[in-house]
Design an enzyme around this catalytic site. Sequence first.
Site, mmCIF file in Angstrom:
data_model
loop_
_atom_site.group_PDB
_atom_site.id
_atom_site.type_symbol
_atom_site.label_atom_id
_atom_site.label_comp_id
_atom_site.label_asym_id
_atom_site.label_seq_id
_atom_site.Cartn_x
_atom_site.Cartn_y
_atom_site.Cartn_z
ATOM 1 N N PHE A 6 -12.170 -1.260 6.080
ATOM 2 C CA PHE A 6 -12.009 -0.549 7.347
ATOM 3 C C PHE A 6 -12.397 0.917 7.230
ATOM 4 O O PHE A 6 -12.681 1.569 8.231
ATOM 5 C CB PHE A 6 -10.594 -0.722 7.916
ATOM 6 C CG PHE A 6 -9.553 0.219 7.391
ATOM 7 C CD1 PHE A 6 -9.354 1.466 7.980
ATOM 8 C CD2 PHE A 6 -8.748 -0.138 6.327
ATOM 9 C CE1 PHE A 6 -8.381 2.333 7.502
ATOM 10 C CE2 PHE A 6 -7.778 0.718 5.839
ATOM 11 C CZ PHE A 6 -7.599 1.965 6.424
ATOM 12 N N CYS A 52 -2.521 0.631 10.544
ATOM 13 C CA CYS A 52 -1.542 1.509 11.197
ATOM 14 C C CYS A 52 -1.914 1.986 12.602
ATOM 15 O O CYS A 52 -1.071 1.949 13.495
ATOM 16 C CB CYS A 52 -1.259 2.702 10.306
ATOM 17 S SG CYS A 52 -0.401 2.219 8.796
ATOM 18 N N PHE A 53 -3.138 2.462 12.812
ATOM 19 C CA PHE A 53 -3.444 3.097 14.097
ATOM 20 C C PHE A 53 -3.235 2.144 15.283
ATOM 21 O O PHE A 53 -2.565 2.484 16.252
ATOM 22 C CB PHE A 53 -4.872 3.657 14.105
ATOM 23 C CG PHE A 53 -5.030 4.957 13.359
ATOM 24 C CD1 PHE A 53 -3.992 5.498 12.617
ATOM 25 C CD2 PHE A 53 -6.232 5.647 13.389
ATOM 26 C CE1 PHE A 53 -4.142 6.693 11.919
ATOM 27 C CE2 PHE A 53 -6.398 6.847 12.702
ATOM 28 C CZ PHE A 53 -5.350 7.363 11.967
ATOM 29 N N GLY A 96 4.625 1.280 -0.712
ATOM 30 C CA GLY A 96 5.670 1.235 -1.738
ATOM 31 C C GLY A 96 5.141 1.518 -3.140
ATOM 32 O O GLY A 96 5.717 2.339 -3.865
ATOM 33 N N GLU A 129 -4.848 5.542 3.311
ATOM 34 C CA GLU A 129 -5.451 4.692 2.302
ATOM 35 C C GLU A 129 -6.778 5.315 1.883
ATOM 36 O O GLU A 129 -7.491 5.885 2.691
ATOM 37 C CB GLU A 129 -5.653 3.282 2.838
ATOM 38 C CG GLU A 129 -4.338 2.534 2.874
ATOM 39 C CD GLU A 129 -4.439 1.169 3.538
ATOM 40 O OE1 GLU A 129 -5.492 0.530 3.424
ATOM 41 O OE2 GLU A 129 -3.471 0.770 4.186
ATOM 42 N N PRO A 146 4.459 -5.564 11.244
ATOM 43 C CA PRO A 146 3.276 -5.895 12.053
ATOM 44 C C PRO A 146 3.607 -5.962 13.541
ATOM 45 O O PRO A 146 4.778 -6.118 13.896
ATOM 46 C CB PRO A 146 2.879 -7.280 11.539
ATOM 47 C CG PRO A 146 4.158 -7.873 11.032
ATOM 48 C CD PRO A 146 4.947 -6.726 10.477
ATOM 49 N N TYR A 206 0.824 -1.206 0.000
ATOM 50 C CA TYR A 206 0.000 0.000 0.000
ATOM 51 C C TYR A 206 0.860 1.257 0.000
ATOM 52 O O TYR A 206 0.441 2.292 -0.505
ATOM 53 C CB TYR A 206 -0.932 0.021 1.211
ATOM 54 C CG TYR A 206 -2.079 -0.929 1.075
ATOM 55 C CD1 TYR A 206 -3.289 -0.506 0.531
ATOM 56 C CD2 TYR A 206 -1.958 -2.260 1.451
ATOM 57 C CE1 TYR A 206 -4.352 -1.374 0.379
ATOM 58 C CE2 TYR A 206 -3.014 -3.143 1.309
ATOM 59 C CZ TYR A 206 -4.211 -2.695 0.775
ATOM 60 O OH TYR A 206 -5.250 -3.557 0.621
ATOM 61 N N ASP A 259 9.715 -6.922 -4.527
ATOM 62 C CA ASP A 259 9.003 -7.579 -3.441
ATOM 63 C C ASP A 259 9.368 -9.054 -3.475
ATOM 64 O O ASP A 259 9.675 -9.606 -4.530
ATOM 65 C CB ASP A 259 7.487 -7.393 -3.630
ATOM 66 C CG ASP A 259 6.712 -7.529 -2.327
ATOM 67 O OD1 ASP A 259 6.217 -6.509 -1.824
ATOM 68 O OD2 ASP A 259 6.633 -8.666 -1.791
HETATM 69 P P1 NAI Z 1 2.007 -4.161 2.900
HETATM 70 O O1 NAI Z 1 1.875 -5.394 3.700
HETATM 71 O O2 NAI Z 1 0.905 -3.728 1.993
HETATM 72 O O3 NAI Z 1 3.306 -4.255 1.983
HETATM 73 C C1 NAI Z 1 4.539 -4.702 2.433
HETATM 74 C C2 NAI Z 1 5.197 -5.523 1.325
HETATM 75 O O4 NAI Z 1 6.526 -5.842 1.727
HETATM 76 C C3 NAI Z 1 4.511 -6.846 1.035
HETATM 77 O O5 NAI Z 1 4.144 -6.906 -0.320
HETATM 78 C C4 NAI Z 1 5.570 -7.899 1.403
HETATM 79 O O6 NAI Z 1 5.547 -9.033 0.549
HETATM 80 C C5 NAI Z 1 6.852 -7.130 1.242
HETATM 81 N N1 NAI Z 1 7.964 -7.672 2.023
HETATM 82 C C6 NAI Z 1 7.974 -8.008 3.337
HETATM 83 N N2 NAI Z 1 9.191 -8.426 3.700
HETATM 84 C C7 NAI Z 1 9.979 -8.361 2.602
HETATM 85 C C8 NAI Z 1 11.346 -8.659 2.350
HETATM 86 N N3 NAI Z 1 12.139 -9.082 3.341
HETATM 87 N N4 NAI Z 1 11.832 -8.477 1.110
HETATM 88 C C9 NAI Z 1 11.015 -8.027 0.134
HETATM 89 N N5 NAI Z 1 9.716 -7.714 0.300
HETATM 90 C C10 NAI Z 1 9.202 -7.884 1.522
HETATM 91 O O7 NAI Z 1 2.358 -3.003 3.935
HETATM 92 P P2 NAI Z 1 2.038 -1.438 3.809
HETATM 93 O O8 NAI Z 1 0.633 -1.157 4.221
HETATM 94 O O9 NAI Z 1 2.533 -0.942 2.498
HETATM 95 O O10 NAI Z 1 2.954 -0.869 4.968
HETATM 96 C C11 NAI Z 1 4.373 -0.817 4.871
HETATM 97 C C12 NAI Z 1 4.919 0.047 5.979
HETATM 98 O O11 NAI Z 1 4.457 1.384 5.826
HETATM 99 C C13 NAI Z 1 4.498 -0.364 7.384
HETATM 100 O O12 NAI Z 1 5.571 -0.147 8.254
HETATM 101 C C14 NAI Z 1 3.369 0.578 7.705
HETATM 102 O O13 NAI Z 1 3.273 0.804 9.096
HETATM 103 C C15 NAI Z 1 3.781 1.834 7.004
HETATM 104 N N6 NAI Z 1 2.684 2.699 6.606
HETATM 105 C C16 NAI Z 1 1.519 2.197 6.070
HETATM 106 C C17 NAI Z 1 0.493 3.036 5.685
HETATM 107 C C18 NAI Z 1 -0.781 2.477 5.147
HETATM 108 O O14 NAI Z 1 -1.720 3.258 4.996
HETATM 109 N N7 NAI Z 1 -0.901 1.209 4.834
HETATM 110 C C19 NAI Z 1 0.607 4.483 5.793
HETATM 111 C C20 NAI Z 1 1.873 4.922 6.309
HETATM 112 C C21 NAI Z 1 2.840 4.046 6.695
#
Ligand code: NAI
Length: 470
Positions: free
Chosen positions: A342, A275-276, A16, A168, A92, A14, A36
Amino acid sequence: TDRITSICCIGAGYVGGPTCAVIAAKCPEIRITVVDRDPDRISAWNSDSLPVYEPGLDALVKRQRNTNLTFSTDIDRAIDQAQLIFIAVNTPPMPHTHGSSSMGAKPDLSAVSECARRIARVSLTDKIVVAKSTVPCGACATIAGMLRDNGQKGVGFSVLSNPEFLSEGTAVRDLLHPDRVLIGGDDRVAQDKLKAVYMHWVPEPRILTMNTWSSELAKLASNAMLAQRVSSINSISAVCEAVGADIAEVARGCGSDERIGQKFLRPSLGFGGSCFHKDIASLIWLSESLGLPEVAEYWHQVLALNRFQIKRFVARILADTSREGGLSGLGGRRVACLGFAFKEGTGDTRNTPAADVCCELLRNGAKLSIYDPRVPRHHIVDKLAMSAASNCDIDSVSVCSDAYSAIAGSDIVVVLTAWSEFRQIDWEQALKLMSQPAYVFDGQVVLDHGRLEQLGFNVFSIGRAHVTTQ
Ligand code: NAI
């Protein structure tokens, strides 16, 4: 060597995906590779149906994919070719340690550590490593230590903290027009290089450089304060229901004070998303580990109030509907659940309050017809099946492809996500499809309650004194 022309982002989720799409669009001279370890995610980014739904994202990704944006599973190659590497993997919360009564939870940094070790192993030239994932304070220092200990001889690393503030549902807009960008670090040259990337589209006064701890803590504190606002208005919504006040009027009354402001004052079933919960739990854990139990307890209440909102919503449904016909609980009743994500604008179901409400209803014997405009059927079923460990009966769930088929044959409608399309439902038609007496429980305060009452519905809305009596 001065300007960044090659970026790698590890983690195509979400954060990246949308972040890199925007950077690619705004910085034509930079090549960006998003990698990824999940090959399905990468092929979805390369396909016609992207793995993340965000307004405006499709067009952006499809345009940039043909030019300077690539999605790949070849992580090592992308690291090798990049001058700057974003770490945007998931962080997480760790599972609760048995017997601990604390709501605090250390975030699991194993994915971040894995990235750091890989970057150290693969890099043959100097790299700027940017923590975009939300990490607890001190994590950047840990990453820097790992890079130093495991890196090739003569290769230098600079670690920066650059937390992401997108929401999001409005990710593209938030990325295009951020209120602020934080760049934490102690290497001025590296900070300036990242700043130059953002300056392609973000006005300079909005790019704040600071020390690493401040940047990491500002992210946790921002999420904690936003969640606190949700819990604050929800606490007042419970008071409204008990007296004759209307939460919409109270929110307007408070929010018109410029110091308070109108935003984020909508009462609801509470906050959800990835996140929250996680970031407050992280802040609680941090406070506890720093010997500040009063601070931990303060933030704990924000989470506790969030659970209270769901509990009392379900209790209200039970209390109002079991008056009729002598049925106890919801045995045999069909409940149409409108919304499952959500929040509106996203298909994400992580920590969705809707799942908690659905499980409680199932536990009380209801049959559910669920409709959400964006959440795929199998996500709803999987999510509820997972919660079914707490014995809710997944066979009583059917997922519908539009609101009317969910409503048809139901006794009760509950609104669980604030999708604006629910306002457009033809409620006169809906009433004819339902068993009588028909009930609507608006957990998101989105419907026109006066009109529903006129039509003959029994209506309950969060934050409004109960007016209808059958
Ligand atoms: P997500 O779960 O959607 O994406 C994370 C991706 O990282 C997954 O596709 C996973 O396969 C990949 N991944 C995990 N370990 C890996 C590794 N060792 N090598 C390569 N790829 C790997 O998570 P999301 O929502 O994008 O969140 C990412 C970070 O950003 C978290 O720390 C979150 O707290 C933070 N964040 C999230 C927001 C949101 O709205 N979702 C907003 C602001 C920050």
